[in-house]
Scaffold this motif. Structure first.
Motif, PDB file in Angstrom:
ATOM      1  N   MET A 182       0.832  -1.191   0.000  1.00  0.00           N
ATOM      2  CA  MET A 182       0.000   0.000   0.000  1.00  0.00           C
ATOM      3  C   MET A 182       0.874   1.252   0.000  1.00  0.00           C
ATOM      4  N   THR A 183       0.350   2.346  -0.514  1.00  0.00           N
ATOM      5  CA  THR A 183       1.103   3.584  -0.587  1.00  0.00           C
ATOM      6  C   THR A 183       0.155   4.767  -0.572  1.00  0.00           C
ATOM      7  N   LEU A 184       0.670   5.914  -0.140  1.00  0.00           N
ATOM      8  CA  LEU A 184      -0.123   7.134  -0.140  1.00  0.00           C
ATOM      9  C   LEU A 184      -0.032   7.880  -1.464  1.00  0.00           C
ATOM     10  N   ASN A 185       0.849   7.437  -2.357  1.00  0.00           N
ATOM     11  CA  ASN A 185       0.980   8.090  -3.658  1.00  0.00           C
ATOM     12  C   ASN A 185      -0.342   8.045  -4.408  1.00  0.00           C
ATOM     13  N   ASN A 186      -0.653   9.158  -5.073  1.00  0.00           N
ATOM     14  CA  ASN A 186      -1.853   9.254  -5.912  1.00  0.00           C
ATOM     15  C   ASN A 186      -3.154   9.086  -5.117  1.00  0.00           C
ATOM     16  N   THR A 187      -3.096   9.406  -3.831  1.00  0.00           N
ATOM     17  CA  THR A 187      -4.319   9.441  -3.028  1.00  0.00           C
ATOM     18  C   THR A 187      -4.574  10.889  -2.619  1.00  0.00           C
ATOM     19  N   PRO A 188      -5.836  11.253  -2.376  1.00  0.00           N
ATOM     20  CA  PRO A 188      -6.148  12.663  -2.094  1.00  0.00           C
ATOM     21  C   PRO A 188      -5.591  13.131  -0.764  1.00  0.00           C
ATOM     22  N   ARG A 189      -5.310  14.423  -0.695  1.00  0.00           N
ATOM     23  CA  ARG A 189      -4.846  15.041   0.546  1.00  0.00           C
ATOM     24  C   ARG A 189      -5.961  14.956   1.582  1.00  0.00           C
ATOM     25  N   PRO A 190      -5.660  14.470   2.799  1.00  0.00           N
ATOM     26  CA  PRO A 190      -6.705  14.363   3.819  1.00  0.00           C
ATOM     27  C   PRO A 190      -7.059  15.724   4.406  1.00  0.00           C
ATOM     28  N   GLN A 191      -8.293  15.833   4.874  1.00  0.00           N
ATOM     29  CA  GLN A 191      -8.697  17.016   5.632  1.00  0.00           C
ATOM     30  C   GLN A 191      -8.227  16.911   7.086  1.00  0.00           C
ATOM     31  N   TRP A 192      -8.361  15.707   7.634  1.00  0.00           N
ATOM     32  CA  TRP A 192      -8.026  15.453   9.028  1.00  0.00           C
ATOM     33  C   TRP A 192      -6.911  14.418   9.123  1.00  0.00           C
ATOM     34  N   LEU A 193      -6.056  14.590  10.102  1.00  0.00           N
ATOM     35  CA  LEU A 193      -5.124  13.555  10.543  1.00  0.00           C
ATOM     36  C   LEU A 193      -5.604  13.084  11.905  1.00  0.00           C
ATOM     37  N   THR A 194      -5.801  11.775  12.038  1.00  0.00           N
ATOM     38  CA  THR A 194      -6.157  11.220  13.341  1.00  0.00           C
ATOM     39  C   THR A 194      -4.945  10.495  13.907  1.00  0.00           C
ATOM     40  N   PHE A 195      -4.813  10.543  15.209  1.00  0.00           N
ATOM     41  CA  PHE A 195      -3.645   9.991  15.881  1.00  0.00           C
ATOM     42  C   PHE A 195      -4.066   9.063  17.004  1.00  0.00           C
ATOM     43  N   ASP A 196      -3.395   7.923  17.091  1.00  0.00           N
ATOM     44  CA  ASP A 196      -3.376   7.198  18.343  1.00  0.00           C
ATOM     45  C   ASP A 196      -2.567   8.047  19.325  1.00  0.00           C
ATOM     46  N   CYS A 197      -2.921   8.015  20.591  1.00  0.00           N
ATOM     47  CA  CYS A 197      -2.233   8.870  21.564  1.00  0.00           C
ATOM     48  C   CYS A 197      -1.019   8.187  22.184  1.00  0.00           C
ATOM     49  N   TYR A 198      -1.268   7.090  22.885  1.00  0.00           N
ATOM     50  CA  TYR A 198      -0.239   6.480  23.718  1.00  0.00           C
ATOM     51  C   TYR A 198       0.685   5.588  22.896  1.00  0.00           C
ATOM     52  N   GLY A 199       1.956   5.962  22.866  1.00  0.00           N
ATOM     53  CA  GLY A 199       2.941   5.268  22.049  1.00  0.00           C
ATOM     54  C   GLY A 199       3.224   5.986  20.755  1.00  0.00           C
ATOM     55  N   THR A 200       2.286   6.825  20.313  1.00  0.00           N
ATOM     56  CA  THR A 200       2.455   7.610  19.092  1.00  0.00           C
ATOM     57  C   THR A 200       2.850   9.040  19.438  1.00  0.00           C
ATOM     58  N   LEU A 201       2.054   9.678  20.282  1.00  0.00           N
ATOM     59  CA  LEU A 201       2.337  11.043  20.731  1.00  0.00           C
ATOM     60  C   LEU A 201       2.944  11.065  22.134  1.00  0.00           C
ATOM     61  N   ILE A 202       2.463  10.176  22.985  1.00  0.00           N
ATOM     62  CA  ILE A 202       2.825  10.159  24.409  1.00  0.00           C
ATOM     63  C   ILE A 202       3.678   8.928  24.717  1.00  0.00           C
ATOM     64  N   GLN A 203       4.647   9.096  25.611  1.00  0.00           N
ATOM     65  CA  GLN A 203       5.605   8.036  25.941  1.00  0.00           C
ATOM     66  C   GLN A 203       4.969   6.981  26.861  1.00  0.00           C
ATOM     67  N   TRP A 204       4.142   6.142  26.273  1.00  0.00           N
ATOM     68  CA  TRP A 204       3.392   5.135  27.021  1.00  0.00           C
ATOM     69  C   TRP A 204       4.293   4.036  27.567  1.00  0.00           C
ATOM     70  N   ASP A 205       5.099   3.414  26.725  1.00  0.00           N
ATOM     71  CA  ASP A 205       5.924   2.295  27.178  1.00  0.00           C
ATOM     72  C   ASP A 205       6.860   2.727  28.307  1.00  0.00           C
ATOM     73  N   GLU A 206       7.476   3.867  28.134  1.00  0.00           N
ATOM     74  CA  GLU A 206       8.404   4.374  29.132  1.00  0.00           C
ATOM     75  C   GLU A 206       7.693   4.696  30.442  1.00  0.00           C
ATOM     76  N   GLY A 207       6.535   5.351  30.337  1.00  0.00           N
ATOM     77  CA  GLY A 207       5.781   5.716  31.523  1.00  0.00           C
ATOM     78  C   GLY A 207       5.217   4.515  32.254  1.00  0.00           C
ATOM     79  N   LEU A 208       4.686   3.554  31.478  1.00  0.00           N
ATOM     80  CA  LEU A 208       4.113   2.357  32.090  1.00  0.00           C
ATOM     81  C   LEU A 208       5.194   1.541  32.796  1.00  0.00           C
ATOM     82  N   LYS A 209       6.351   1.412  32.162  1.00  0.00           N
ATOM     83  CA  LYS A 209       7.435   0.648  32.783  1.00  0.00           C
ATOM     84  C   LYS A 209       7.860   1.270  34.105  1.00  0.00           C
TER      85      LYS A 209
END
Length: 235
Positions: free
Chosen positions: A1-28
């Motif tokens: 799969m690839t993002l090439n030749n696909t339309p520009r998104p209006q929204w970006l959605t994010f998982d929070c923990y592990g993606t934006l926030i240091q979940w593994d480090e904090g949980l440990k």
């Protein structure tokens, strides 16, 4: 799969923990302190987290729907019992109190700011409760436009219901969103089953791809989405 030749998104959605926030480090850190308070035993943090994750993910998909606070409390009690360790009320209280204070990865705030400057709207879609995630969102520089939680949707990833609810709330189709995440088990399963575009932030934690799904892009840190999107003309 690839993002090439696909339309520009209006929204970006994010998982929070592990993606934006240091979940593994904090949980440990939380689990290590918890284990140190339980006297002599042979259980290490990695093992307790592994067993806790298994119970937590099972409970998330087991009716009736429960808050993350309730679910994490029960999951931790079950994990400690399975490993022959005593459980005290302060164990789950310590975990719930620690999550909102877990910090973002170092590149996250600046990357979110640049994505906003590129014209994207930003939404978090997370398996948690509103009051727990509020502390994490407060650390993200005011760049997040919406936060959608399992508490609001009444469902946990990878159930499509949470993502369907998020897309309905944002007023977008699946083709108008790109999801950015760190969890193959939860987020890739939903992307595979629902067909939305997905970027995996593989931070070297050892998490493995699903055998029957490959995300549209694989990056090692969030800031790498900036050159990727620019190469696609999404500026």
């Amino acid at each position: 799969m690839t993002l090439n030749n696909t339309p520009r998104p209006q929204w970006l959605t994010f998982d929070c923990y592990g993606t934006l926030i240091q979940w593994d480090e904090g949980l440990k850190a939380v689990v290590e302190k918890m284990l140190s308070d339980k006297g002599e035993h042979a259980v290490d943090a990695t093992k307790l987290i592994e067993v806790y994750d298994r119970h937590e993910h099972r409970l998330e998909q087991t009716p009736p729907h429960r808050s993350f606070r309730e679910l994490s409390t029960l999951g931790l009690q079950l994990a400690l019992a399975e490993l022959g360790l005593p459980s005290q009320p302060e164990d789950s209280q310590r975990l719930a109190a620690a999550i909102p204070n877990m910090p973002p990865f170092v590149e996250v705030i600046d990357t979110l700011a640049q994505l906003k400057a590129m014209g994207f709207k930003l939404c978090i879609v997370s398996n948690t409760d509103d009051d727990i995630i509020a502390g994490n969102v407060a650390q993200l520089g005011g760049h997040i436009d919406r936060v959608i939680t399992a508490q609001q949707a009444g469902a946990y990833k990878p159930a499509p219901r949470l993502f369907d609810y998020a897309h309905e709330q944002l007023g977008v189709t699946r083709d108008e969103v790109v999801h950015i995440c760190a969890s193959p088990t939860l987020d890739h399963t939903a992307a595979r089953d629902m067909g939305f575009r997905c970027v995996w932030i593989d931070r070297g934690t050892g998490r493995q791809l699903l055998p029957d799904y490959r995300p549209d892009a694989i990056l090692s840190s969030l800031d790498q989405v900036l050159p990727l999107f620019k190469s696609l003309g999404w500026t």
